[in-house]
Design an enzyme around this catalytic site. Structure first.
Site, mmCIF file in Angstrom:
data_model
loop_
_atom_site.group_PDB
_atom_site.id
_atom_site.type_symbol
_atom_site.label_atom_id
_atom_site.label_comp_id
_atom_site.label_asym_id
_atom_site.label_seq_id
_atom_site.Cartn_x
_atom_site.Cartn_y
_atom_site.Cartn_z
ATOM 1 N N CYS A 65 -21.386 29.624 39.417
ATOM 2 C CA CYS A 65 -19.943 29.402 39.530
ATOM 3 C C CYS A 65 -19.396 30.245 40.680
ATOM 4 O O CYS A 65 -19.246 31.468 40.545
ATOM 5 C CB CYS A 65 -19.272 29.780 38.205
ATOM 6 S SG CYS A 65 -17.482 29.724 38.263
ATOM 7 N N CYS A 103 -16.117 32.004 40.028
ATOM 8 C CA CYS A 103 -16.189 33.186 39.153
ATOM 9 C C CYS A 103 -16.793 34.383 39.880
ATOM 10 O O CYS A 103 -16.335 35.508 39.717
ATOM 11 C CB CYS A 103 -17.055 32.910 37.930
ATOM 12 S SG CYS A 103 -16.836 31.309 37.202
ATOM 13 N N ASP A 104 -17.854 34.166 40.638
ATOM 14 C CA ASP A 104 -18.664 35.289 41.127
ATOM 15 C C ASP A 104 -18.664 35.455 42.644
ATOM 16 O O ASP A 104 -19.267 36.406 43.158
ATOM 17 C CB ASP A 104 -20.123 35.116 40.654
ATOM 18 C CG ASP A 104 -20.211 35.042 39.135
ATOM 19 O OD1 ASP A 104 -19.401 35.715 38.475
ATOM 20 O OD2 ASP A 104 -21.067 34.316 38.615
#
Ligand code: NAP
Length: 302
Positions: A132, A135-136
């Protein structure tokens, strides 16, 4: 107690079903493993859910959907479902918090990232292997990352990462992108994006965390190596339909077969959101499914 409806999964499809069911006076239980929102909760800003002019954080939207359903009496139980008996009457939902019974079941378990399936991949999740970018991605400011895949998700991930990372290398197993044409030009214009065409990952190199990738050329068979600090795997999604295996009809990719009515191969069982066979998997289509499922479930129970 026998519930009128048990909904498995607290993403947008699940909580929209819960809202409609509870508002229709049905005794409604949502079983959720972790927290509301499903895949949506991992998204920074959702811009394509109508009504939020500035966009909305996916986690917050998930919580709001839960609250909307609970306002009308839907109950959420944090539980992991182990087993279903969907042919029984009432239907049986076996969880780590005990057994629940219901007249109808809505499966809203969604989908998760498809993995490369390479040895060591799982052990490196969070230590250089990611699924993701939203997200990261921020962890890779000024560093080099690879994105695996050539579809819309891979390209969207690459565009996002290119704003943060020093260099983004798109590794794709064919010589052209599957992604919509509208993405190609902006991507090719970026000075910090490189392509490795006809390349498949044969090994993730690591010394505790990712250091590089070993690639093989899908045309010549030649092997090569690239140094990267992180790899974002973006090769599609897989449905979370394991609970339905052997009971409901699934398609070749594992999606629960259900048309726009959300009805599955068993009466009183509905599949909503990303876990069902459909063309467009979006938050808006997921919430629509929830409403439709309650319509048909009410008809079934009557
Ligand atoms: P996708 O369209 O199925 O693309 C998956 C990509 O991964 C393909 O390029 C495929 O290669 C590659 N791939 C699959 N298995 C692989 C493996 N084992 N090793 C290496 N590469 C592999 O999936 P997606 O990009 O996640 O998109 C899913 C759906 O969401 C699509 O309908 C997409 O249009 C939609 N979506 C839309 C947007 C948008 O419009 N903004 C953004 C994201 C997603 P091949 O090309 O060789 O098959």
């Amino acid at each position: 107690m026998i519930h009128d409806m048990i909904i498995i999964g607290g993403g947008p499809a699940g909580y929209s079903a819960a809202l409609y069911a509870a508002r229709a006076g049905l005794r409604t239980l949502v079983l959720e493993k972790l927290s509301a929102g499903g895949q949506m909760a991992l998204t920074d800003v959702i811009d394509n859910y109508p009504g939020f002019v500035e966009g909305i954080d996916g986690f917050e939207l998930g919580e709001r959907m839960q609250q909307s359903a609970e306002r009308f009496g839907a109950v959420t139980e944090l539980a992991e479902v182990y087993r279903l008996d969907l042919k029984a009457d009432p239907k049986v939902v076996d969880t780590d918090q005990g057994v629940f019974l219901a007249r109808s079941v809505v499966i809203a378990t969604g989908a998760g990232p498809r993995e490369l399936g390479l040895p060591g991949e799982q052990a490196l999740v969070g230590r250089g292997v990611h699924y993701c970018a939203a997200c990261d991605g921020m962890r890779y400011r000024g560093r080099t990352v690879a994105v695996i895949g050539g579809g819309n998700s891979a390209v969207a991930d690459a565009l996002q990462l290119a704003r943060v990372a020093e260099k983004v290398i798109i590794v794709h197993r064919r010589d052209s992108l599957r992604a919509d044409k509208v993405y190609h030009e902006p991507l090719q214009k970026l000075p910090n994006v490189e392509f490795r065409w006809n390349s498949a990952v044969s090994e993730i190199l690591a010394d505790g965390k990712v250091t590089g990738l070993r690639l093989w050329d899908t045309v010549t068979g030649e092997m090569s190596q690239i140094a990267v600090d992180g790899v974002f795997v973006s090769i599609g999604r897989k449905p979370a339909s394991g609970l339905a295996e052997g009971q409901l009809e699934l398609d070749r990719s594992g999606y629960i077969v259900a048309d726009e009515s959300t009805r599955t191969s068993l009466p009183g069982v509905y599949a909503v959101g990303d876990v069902r066979t459909k063309q467009v998997r979006q938050v808006v289509t997921a919430v629509a499914d929830g409403a439709v499922a309650v319509h048909y479930a009410s008809e079934y129970m009557a």
